[in-house]
Design an enzyme around this catalytic site. Sequence first.
Site, short mmCIF file in Angstrom:
data_model
loop_
_atom_site.label_atom_id
_atom_site.label_comp_id
_atom_site.label_asym_id
_atom_site.label_seq_id
_atom_site.Cartn_x
_atom_site.Cartn_y
_atom_site.Cartn_z
N THR A 80 0.84 -1.21 0.00
CA THR A 80 0.00 0.00 0.00
C THR A 80 0.87 1.26 0.00
O THR A 80 2.09 1.19 -0.02
CB THR A 80 -0.91 -0.03 1.24
N ASN A 107 -6.27 -4.54 -3.76
CA ASN A 107 -6.74 -5.75 -3.08
C ASN A 107 -6.77 -6.90 -4.09
O ASN A 107 -7.27 -6.73 -5.20
CB ASN A 107 -8.13 -5.52 -2.48
N HIS A 135 -9.44 -3.68 10.19
CA HIS A 135 -8.26 -4.53 9.99
C HIS A 135 -7.66 -4.98 11.32
O HIS A 135 -7.95 -4.41 12.38
CB HIS A 135 -7.19 -3.77 9.20
N LYS A 139 -1.59 -3.64 11.32
CA LYS A 139 -1.54 -2.88 10.06
C LYS A 139 -0.94 -1.51 10.33
O LYS A 139 -1.34 -0.82 11.27
CB LYS A 139 -2.95 -2.75 9.46
N THR A 146 -7.31 -0.35 0.08
CA THR A 146 -8.60 -0.72 -0.52
C THR A 146 -9.65 0.36 -0.27
O THR A 146 -10.39 0.74 -1.18
CB THR A 146 -9.08 -2.06 0.08
N1 LIG Z 1 -3.22 -5.91 -2.06
C1 LIG Z 1 -3.64 -6.85 -1.20
O1 LIG Z 1 -4.58 -7.63 -1.50
C2 LIG Z 1 -2.99 -6.94 0.13
C3 LIG Z 1 -2.04 -6.04 0.47
N2 LIG Z 1 -1.42 -6.12 1.68
C4 LIG Z 1 -0.38 -5.14 1.89
O2 LIG Z 1 0.86 -5.81 1.81
C5 LIG Z 1 1.81 -5.17 2.65
C6 LIG Z 1 2.39 -6.20 3.61
O3 LIG Z 1 1.40 -6.58 4.52
P1 LIG Z 1 1.70 -7.63 5.70
O4 LIG Z 1 2.23 -8.89 5.13
O5 LIG Z 1 0.49 -7.67 6.54
O6 LIG Z 1 2.88 -6.89 6.47
P2 LIG Z 1 4.09 -7.55 7.28
O7 LIG Z 1 4.67 -6.45 8.11
O8 LIG Z 1 3.62 -8.80 7.95
O9 LIG Z 1 5.11 -7.98 6.13
C7 LIG Z 1 5.94 -7.12 5.44
C8 LIG Z 1 7.28 -7.83 5.32
O10 LIG Z 1 8.09 -7.13 4.40
C9 LIG Z 1 9.41 -7.15 4.91
N3 LIG Z 1 10.18 -6.09 4.25
C10 LIG Z 1 10.24 -4.76 4.54
N4 LIG Z 1 11.06 -4.14 3.70
C11 LIG Z 1 11.54 -5.09 2.86
C12 LIG Z 1 12.44 -5.04 1.77
N5 LIG Z 1 13.03 -3.91 1.39
N6 LIG Z 1 12.69 -6.18 1.10
C13 LIG Z 1 12.11 -7.34 1.47
N7 LIG Z 1 11.26 -7.44 2.51
C14 LIG Z 1 10.97 -6.32 3.19
C15 LIG Z 1 9.23 -6.97 6.41
O11 LIG Z 1 10.39 -7.33 7.14
C16 LIG Z 1 8.04 -7.89 6.64
O12 LIG Z 1 8.47 -9.22 6.87
C17 LIG Z 1 1.06 -4.03 3.34
O13 LIG Z 1 1.25 -2.83 2.61
C18 LIG Z 1 -0.39 -4.47 3.24
O14 LIG Z 1 -1.29 -3.41 3.30
C19 LIG Z 1 -1.72 -7.08 2.59
C20 LIG Z 1 -2.69 -8.00 2.32
C21 LIG Z 1 -3.43 -8.00 1.07
O1 LIG Z 2 -2.65 -4.77 5.56
C1 LIG Z 2 -3.52 -5.61 5.23
O2 LIG Z 2 -3.78 -6.61 5.92
C2 LIG Z 2 -4.26 -5.38 3.98
N1 LIG Z 2 -3.90 -4.41 3.21
C3 LIG Z 2 -4.51 -4.02 1.98
C4 LIG Z 2 -5.13 -2.65 2.12
O3 LIG Z 2 -4.56 -1.78 2.80
O4 LIG Z 2 -6.19 -2.43 1.53
C5 LIG Z 2 -5.46 -5.07 1.47
C6 LIG Z 2 -6.25 -5.77 2.52
O5 LIG Z 2 -7.17 -4.87 3.05
C7 LIG Z 2 -5.34 -6.33 3.61
#
Ligand SMILES: NC(=O)C1=CN([C@@H]2O[C@H](COP(=O)(O)OP(=O)(O)OC[C@H]3O[C@@H](n4cnc5c(N)ncnc54)[C@H](O)[C@@H]3O)[C@@H](O)[C@H]2O)C=CC1
Ligand SMILES: O=C(O)C1=N[C@H](C(=O)O)C[C@H](O)C1
Length: 250
Positions: A80, A107, A135, A139, A146
């Site tokens: 995001t 998303n 959420h 987060k 989204t």
């Molecule tokens: N578009 C979608 O459907 C979804 C998007 N997201 C988004 O994905 C992102 C990650 O979410 P989560 O997994 O919940 O967060 P999280 O904090 O669990 O995971 C992020 C990971 O990225 C690592 N990281 C940070 N900088 C890095 C780099 N330069 N290189 C490699 N790894 C690095 C961190 O150490 C951490 O392990 C957030 O922005 C979230 O909003 C999450 C779920 C669904």
């Molecule tokens: O951080 C999350 O968990 C998620 N991030 C995305 C967002 O910011 O919309 C997608 C989903 O909601 C999960």
Amino acid sequence: MSKLRVAVLGAKGRIGSEAVRAVEAAEDMELVAALGRGDELETLAVTGAQVVVELTTPDSVMGNLEYCLEHGIHAVVGTTGWTEERLTQLKDWLAASPETGVLIAPNFSIGAVLTMKFAQLAAPWFESVEVIELHHPKKVDAPSGTATRTAQLIAEARRQADSPPAPDATATALDGARGATVDGVPVHSVRLRGLLAHQEVLLGGEGETLTIRHDSLHHSSFMPGILLGARRVVTTPGLTFGLEHFLGMS
Ligand SMILES: NC(=O)C1=CN([C@@H]2O[C@H](COP(=O)(O)OP(=O)(O)OC[C@H]3O[C@@H](n4cnc5c(N)ncnc54)[C@H](O)[C@@H]3O)[C@@H](O)[C@H]2O)C=CC1
Ligand SMILES: O=C(O)C1=N[C@H](C(=O)O)C[C@H](O)C1
């Protein structure tokens, strides 16, 4: 047929670790790298990654994408934090690498994509519309990507229909009581232990309301979208914003 060479960035994170498992299980893909914070991006070039799945943090995503585009590696981005400035920068990098594709998906879950579409369709038909996103408490950003995208789509649909502003007589309010405003649409963010990713779009008209609700109950909900994105982005140069474009819903 040769397998698609996929790397995951953010591989130890909540969604990244699920993506690693999904890519490993996909018969047409080979996981060539699973990188966390501090790992060498050079691994991507060395292992011949064709597609990177970018699931890190808003402070890391731009540096990672700069590297990918310098090396002609396609990217599927779930991270995001997308602003107009960031999108402009990304388009500049893409212009210098015109055969490379980047998908940014606010998303990846089909239900969330449909929620955005339904909200866009309904928005001009109701006087009032507000978004609530809910959420897990780990987060780091609010409002969610989204919810931001949903509000932008709602606002655009209402502009096109010449909808008047939603009625609101609030004269005094505690800071934050009416939420944040994204493109004129109120967006409220809840962070609650036990939740994963949820959203409600509330619409109100004379004598009726409509609530569109979506719940992601497990990170597996995002995996079909990520895999589809990886398969499609390699033949779709330039920037694609929103999974709906790969689902025939745009
Ligand atoms: N578009 C979608 O459907 C979804 C998007 N997201 C988004 O994905 C992102 C990650 O979410 P989560 O997994 O919940 O967060 P999280 O904090 O669990 O995971 C992020 C990971 O990225 C690592 N990281 C940070 N900088 C890095 C780099 N330069 N290189 C490699 N790894 C690095 C961190 O150490 C951490 O392990 C957030 O922005 C979230 O909003 C999450 C779920 C669904
Ligand atoms: O951080 C999350 O968990 C998620 N991030 C995305 C967002 O910011 O919309 C997608 C989903 O909601 C999960």
